[in-house]
Write an enzyme that holds these catalytic residues in place. Structure first.
Site, PDB file in Angstrom:
ATOM      1  N   PRO A 266       0.791  -1.233   0.000  1.00 51.27           N
ATOM      2  CA  PRO A 266       0.000   0.000   0.000  1.00 51.27           C
ATOM      3  C   PRO A 266       0.822   1.281   0.000  1.00 51.27           C
ATOM      4  CG  PRO A 266       0.197  -0.815   2.227  1.00 51.27           C
ATOM      5  CD  PRO A 266       1.010  -1.748   1.358  1.00 51.27           C
ATOM      6  N   ASP A 267       0.278   2.300  -0.612  1.00 56.76           N
ATOM      7  CA  ASP A 267       0.789   3.646  -0.404  1.00 56.76           C
ATOM      8  C   ASP A 267       0.431   4.037   1.035  1.00 56.76           C
ATOM      9  OD1 ASP A 267       1.826   6.170  -0.855  1.00 56.76           O
ATOM     10  OD2 ASP A 267       0.771   6.449  -2.746  1.00 56.76           O
ATOM     11  N   VAL A 268       0.983   5.131   1.510  1.00 56.14           N
ATOM     12  CA  VAL A 268       0.718   5.576   2.883  1.00 56.14           C
ATOM     13  C   VAL A 268      -0.785   5.815   3.087  1.00 56.14           C
ATOM     14  CG1 VAL A 268       1.099   7.500   4.477  1.00 56.14           C
ATOM     15  CG2 VAL A 268       2.996   6.559   3.149  1.00 56.14           C
TER      16      VAL A 268
END
Ligand SMILES: *[C@@H]1O[C@H](CO)[C@@H](O)[C@H](O)[C@H]1NC(C)=O
Ligand SMILES: *[C@@H]1O[C@H](CO)[C@@H](O)[C@H](O)[C@H]1NC(C)=O
Ligand SMILES: *[C@@H]1O[C@H](CO)[C@@H](O)[C@H](O)[C@H]1NC(C)=O
Ligand SMILES: *[C@@H]1O[C@H](CO)[C@@H](O)[C@H](O)[C@H]1NC(C)=O
Ligand SMILES: *[C@@H]1O[C@H](CO)[C@@H](O)[C@H](O)[C@H]1NC(C)=O
Ligand SMILES: *[C@@H]1O[C@H](CO)[C@@H](O)[C@H](O)[C@H]1NC(C)=O
Ligand SMILES: *[C@@H]1O[C@H](CO)[C@@H](O)[C@H](O)[C@H]1NC(C)=O
Ligand SMILES: *[C@@H]1O[C@H](CO)[C@@H](O)[C@H](O)[C@H]1NC(C)=O
Ligand SMILES: *[C@@H]1O[C@H](CO)[C@@H](O)[C@H](O)[C@H]1NC(C)=O
Ligand SMILES: *[C@@H]1O[C@H](CO)[C@@H](O)[C@H](O)[C@H]1NC(C)=O
Ligand SMILES: *[C@@H]1O[C@H](CO)[C@@H](O)[C@H](O)[C@H]1NC(C)=O
Ligand SMILES: *[C@@H]1O[C@H](CO)[C@@H](O)[C@H](O)[C@H]1NC(C)=O
Length: 800
Positions: A266-268
């Site tokens: 995941p991205d942040v």
């Protein structure tokens, strides 16, 4: 995005495998339907064997980015994750390569791979092994998108080739390239609320199945086919669920339809649930949402499954085996300021790729003007973009802020997590000064977009008493009737006796520095413009009034005004492009550390320009179909009609079309011919192959070849990007024409070469929404070959 922060510190790895081996390679990942693992088979077998020797607690450690110690025989060190693609983000003693948009402008498949391999090598030697890049999302739906310098092109075919080659290049350096951002993450505005528990105002991208397949998913498919072993899902939402928790895009499209064998990470702030995310297909995530207790409870009561946990663990380690990290040879992870020089001779490649990326938009060499420069006697350089920024080559790191719209200094990188880390940056000012010294030219500069002579003392030069300027763009100086201007007038009237434009030389060097004074005294005037943005904030404008005024002011006094632009996304030129005194325009992306050298190489003709536009340059901002979206629901109502697909459909005349780019030589195209290479395949409406890595295997089979010839008819060697555009039969409901092939062909002067495009089944298929499959329409396909999307030189019709 700086995903490492979300995972906690990842450290160097070494992984010993000592699990009981299970050689029954079922070749089916538990949440996918991959029937043929191809060159992932060996990595899959190793990964499966390794995971089969782990406890659930150990598997949970792996999927949350922690180490597993060797107490029970198997050990694992979390992958060292790092931002960047065209260079390592936030690191000393590394190279700054041309960013994605510049690399794409080369249209050179060899450079796509070579740069990625060299950059990947630097990551490898610094001890990083899971890379947050390259990037095919944003694709470039809107020209206001802030992150376009990291990505490639709004054309999915070009982006797909670039993603495939860069994934292959990085992987071959021994690191796991993680393609991002999946999916429909097309703008920065409202991409995140900044907190993980509130997603209320994060926008939802809503696109139909056809648009997703034909546009946004397309490059990812090529990336998977090329061995992409990790994919970063986006911060934004798709169809109202978080991208990383959207089982339709992650499990059904990516893993099942495309046969993706690797890890989705995941991205942040992109994960908010435990079971929801894991069941949707996220493989790597938060250690607080994914504890052993939570996941074991889910396995016990049916909210989660053992098979999925095993699959997640396998997907986390498969890339590591796939790129050969299990050979134990990778150096340990360096600190971000350690002196570990990994740059090798990459500066030579960087300079070469940068120069090959520059697009010559306009060139008028009449009367000795335009490009290339030939030892000009006098040169004036204008604009902040020509010289160094006052405070050095790097910017403070920001992933959530505004940068731009312009940059006060030479701009060679976008900002944010794709931002380059410059150990040095060659500016045009530096490179041009070196050339001027060697050539015996007179060179002067005003490294400011809005300079007025009334502030001349700020340049460290006192105002001489008898000379004056006509003022800068704002015309604030009131000394225009002084001797400088009248002398100029006399000279231009024929009284100067010099017979050239150097009228002010009678005044010596002590003229008042002003834009117009310098402009009127120069054989060539070089005006440098930039357009800046990056992660976290979108672009505010597609042109800049101060910089456009600068060009106009210079051109009003200089009959040989050459404009150089470096930009993160389309930068409009209509404020001045038609001025006769603007004799040439050179246009590029973010070029990296050798930027000034590469620009000078092309200006002086050491390198013949061969770059091509990767997006359409409109005449007006309003000509583009998609603005930024400020509402919670962002509906992709334009469907596949972005960039040139829109301009062609609605007959909007662009200033410069997609694919445009001139050369210092000329090329002639020969006849275009077509050959069906597989009649059997062409007679079937749908593909029938098994699902392998990348999707149904026969989508990638060559079904046609299109051939033409290319001759260099000019006076110097150069390279042309021959482009293949396909028009489908009406039944396929497709844009007027679409890029489906390109070949960059270097040719000595007078040389001729045959150019062949291999057309895959995928390239002439359209997404059949009812059948949920790629289909071939029956009818006449027209294959056109040309120098841009609107400069087609020949075509051939094929009945299918
Ligand atoms: C090997 O894997 C297969 C399929 O996952 C399983 O059915 C079998 O029990 C395993 N054998 C051993 C020895 O672990
Ligand atoms: C090692 O295995 C034992 C028995 O399965 C288990 O109780 C223990 O937690 C494991 N140790 C580690 C560090 O995983
Ligand atoms: C969007 O979500 C709705 C409801 O979950 C679903 O019916 C629809 O098929 C989805 N659309 C797409 C394009 O995924
Ligand atoms: C299973 O247990 C978890 C953790 O207690 C709980 O959150 C979840 O709702 C349960 N699911 C079912 C179907 O009972
Ligand atoms: C860089 O060095 C490598 C060998 O270390 C060589 O193969 C390559 O051609 C060099 N590249 C350039 C651009 O000089
Ligand atoms: C090129 O410049 C000359 C003047 O130097 C002008 O007469 C001519 O129209 C220009 N050509 C084009 C194509 O703009
Ligand atoms: C600019 O003007 C000078 C002086 O009239 C002339 O010699 C020169 O050829 C002109 N350059 C161009 C590009 O028109
Ligand atoms: C550029 O010039 C303007 C006007 O003379 C001045 O206000 C501004 O401070 C200058 N900028 C820099 C960076 O020197
Ligand atoms: C410019 O200078 C002249 C002579 O000093 C003066 O008469 C005139 O008013 C000035 N103009 C402006 C706009 O300041
Ligand atoms: C072009 O430049 C010349 C100076 O070389 C100038 O005299 C002329 O006015 C300029 N043309 C225009 C249209 O600004
Ligand atoms: C999107 O961002 C804009 C500008 O920051 C803001 O005004 C707007 O309310 C945001 N929209 C949503 C749905 O949060
Ligand atoms: C032709 O296409 C068919 C159907 O996709 C495939 O089975 C066959 O192997 C192909 N033949 C060649 C020579 O590629």
């Amino acid at each position: 995005m700086k995903a490492a922060a979300a995972f906690g510190l990842a450290s160097t790895l070494f992984c010993g495998v000592s699990a009981a081996s299970n050689s029954s390679n079922a070749a089916i990942l538990s949440s996918g339907h991959v029937q043929d693992l191809g060159d992932f088979a060996e990595a899959y077998a190793k990964a499966k064997a390794f995971v089969s020797g782990l406890t659930n607690a150990q598997k949970v450690s792996i999927i949350t980015g922690s180490d597993v110690d060797s107490t029970n025989g198997s050990s694992w060190t979390a992958l060292a994750n790092k931002d960047g693609f065209a260079g390592i983000n936030y690191q000393y003693y590394v190279s700054g390569f041309p960013m994605g948009n510049a690399l794409a402008m080369t249209w050179d498949k060899d450079y796509f791979e070579a740069e990625a391999k060299a950059s990947g090598r630097e990551f490898y030697l610094m001890g990083y092994n899971l890379i947050n890049g390259p990037e095919a999302g944003p694709l470039g739906r809107t020209p206001w998108g802030g992150r376009q310098s990291e990505a490639f092109s709004p054309d999915p075919y070009l982006s797909g080739v670039a993603l495939a080659k860069t994934i292959g290049g990085m992987n071959s350096a021994g690191v796991v390239a993680g393609g991002r951002h999946f999916l429909l993450n097309e703008q920065e505005t409202n991409r995140s609320t900044g907190t993980s528990d509130s997603t209320s105002s994060v926008y939802s991208s809503n696109a139909d199945d056809k648009t997703i397949h034909e546009l946004y998913l397309w490059p990812f498919q090529d990336g998977v086919k090329a061995g992409m072993a990790a994919v970063m899902c986006a911060m934004s939402r798709v169809n109202n669920s978080q991208s990383c928790e959207n089982s339709h895009i992650v499990s059904e499209l990516l893993k099942e339809e495309l046969g993706f064998p690797g890890m989705v990470f995941p991205d942040v702030n992109s994960q908010s649930t435990s079971y929801g995310s894991a069941n949707a297909g996220l493989d790597y995530g938060s250690s607080s949402l994914w504890t052993s207790t939570i996941l074991e409870a889910g396995i016990s009561n049916g909210s989660f499954t053992q098979a999925r946990l095993d699959d997640m663990a396998i997907r986390n380690v498969i890339g590591y085996y796939y790129v050969g990290l299990d050979n134990g040879k990778q150096p340990s992870e360096a600190g971000s300021t350690d002196y570990r020089d990994v740059r090798s001779n990459h500066s030579a490649l960087i300079r070469e790729v940068s120069a090959a990326s520059l697009v010559l938009l306009k060139n008028n060499a009449t009367n000795g003007g335009g490009l290339p420069l030939d030892r000009p006697k006098s040169i004036s350089v204008f604009g902040a973009h020509a010289g160094p920024a006052m405070a050095g080559p790097n910017q403070a790191f920001s992933v959530q802020g505004s940068s731009g719209p312009t940059y006060q200094g030479h701009l060679a990188s976008g900002s944010g997590s794709g931002q380059l880390s410059f150990s040095y940056l060659i500016t045009p000012y530096q490179s041009l000064t070196t050339r001027a010294a060697a050539d015996g030219s007179m060179i002067r500069w005003i490294l400011n977009d809005t300079y007025t002579s009334s502030s001349s003392s700020g340049m460290g030069m006192g105002s001489p008493p008898t000379t004056g300027g006509t003022g800068g763009p704002s015309g604030s100086s009131n000394s225009s009737s002084s001797s400088t201007s009248s002398g100029s007038g006399a000279s231009r009237g024929g009284g100067g006796g010099g017979g050239n434009a150097l009228s002010n030389l009678g005044q010596g060097t002590a003229v008042t520095p002003s834009i117009t004074n310098y402009a009127e005294d120069s054989e060539v005037c070089l005006v440098f413009l930039n357009s800046f943005s990056g992660e976290g904030a979108d672009r505010e404008e597609l042109y800049n009034t101060d910089q456009d005024t600068l060009v106009q002011s210079v051109a009003s006094e200089c009959n040989n005004t050459v404009v150089v632009i470096n930009t993160v996304g389309p930068r409009l030129v209509d404020a001045w492009i038609e001025l006769e005194n603007v004799t040439a325009v050179l246009y590029g992306g973010m070029l990296g550390q050798e930027s000034g050298n590469a620009i000078a190489d092309v200006l002086y003709g050491d390198v013949n320009p061969s770059g091509k536009l990767i997006s359409t340059l409109a005449k007006n901002e309003s000509d583009y179909p998609v603005k930024l979206c400020y509402t919670a629901q962002c509906d992709f109502d334009e469907g596949v009609y972005i960039d040139y697909r829109h301009f062609d459909r609605f007959n909007v005349t662009p200033r410069y079309p997609f694919g445009h780019g001139l050369s210092y030589t000329t090329f002639e195209y020969g006849d275009v011919t077509a050959k069906k290479t597989n009649e059997t395949a062409l007679s079937a409406t749908y593909p029938s192959g098994p699902i392998a890595i990348g999707g149904k295997t026969d989508l990638f089979d060559t079904v046609l070849t299109i051939t033409t010839t290319l001759t260099n008819t000019g006076s110097r060697s150069g390279a042309e990007v021959a482009q293949l555009y396909v028009s489908y039969p009406a039944a396929a409901n497709q844009p007027v024409r679409q890029l489906r092939g390109f070949e960059k062909v270097p040719l000595d002067k007078g040389a001729k070469s045959t150019v062949t495009f291999e057309v895959r089944r995928k390239d002439i298929s359209h997404w059949d929404t009812a059948a949920k499959e790629w289909a071939l329409a029956k009818g006449t396909y027209t294959f056109s070959v040309g120098s841009s999307s609107r400069d087609l030189r020949g075509s051939v019709a094929v009945e299918i």
